[in-house]
Scaffold this motif. Sequence first.
Motif: not given
Length: 262
Positions: A22, A133-134, A216-217, A245-247, A249-250, A253
């Motif tokens: 990433e 992505r998020c 970031i989100l 929500v893809n925490w 990934r967040v 980021t």
Amino acid sequence: MNRRRFLISGGSLLVSPAFSQELAIQRSGVPLDQEPLGYDFKALEPYIDAATMEIHYARHHAAYVANLHKALASVRLEAASVSSLLKTVEFLTPQGDPSVLRLGRQLGKLPEPVKRSIRNNGGGHMNHTLFWRCMAPPGSCQAEPQGRLAADIQATFGGISAFKKAFAAAALQRFGSGWAWLSYRSDVGLFISTTAGQDNPLMKEILPEAEYGRPILCLDLWEHAYYLKYQDRRADYIDAWWNVVNWPRVERTYGIVTTTSS
Ligand code: MN3
């Protein structure tokens, strides 16, 4: 040793394969074309329905990309990525000062409708890329942020529930179409903001200073993002969205934006 240096030198925990991958994506910017969606259209059910996802990704987002290419082709302009294009966003507004970057100088000279199209469609393309992505299928990852992001959300907003409440309140207050964001800036830390249309927090030159940061989100507040299932019930859409929500990934980021310069 300041905090940033500590995070870099002590950051071995951060360097997972997903993080490295990433980081590379972040460095190369958002490509000019659509990324494949990382999950099926139906994967976010029942919170975001398959029909909405398909129309949103394959028609709305695809149209922003097509229109961006059309605008660039109409003036024979080439850009490495949509990120590089939007770094010069000040030249896409009437007050832009065409004196710094080569791409900026080129943009500054373009006809107003082309500039407007690049800002709207380039912004639309970038925002949707970040949005896809998020998110992740419900139940596929942890339901709440962990680690440093959780600690910083606690310190900044008083906890995850308080953060969600503040984010939802901001999203509900945004009149008409736009986006809600959780962003980071080194001098303020985490903050919530919203933008109109397809603008985003990276558009430093055209936003009030307090709203500039590295997102970031993000949450799409355009009706096309929720109308089929939720109609005018934006609050219900926001409530449901937390389930996808893809925490992880967040969090990654967040790791990237807090340890690298923009
Ligand atoms: Mn949208």
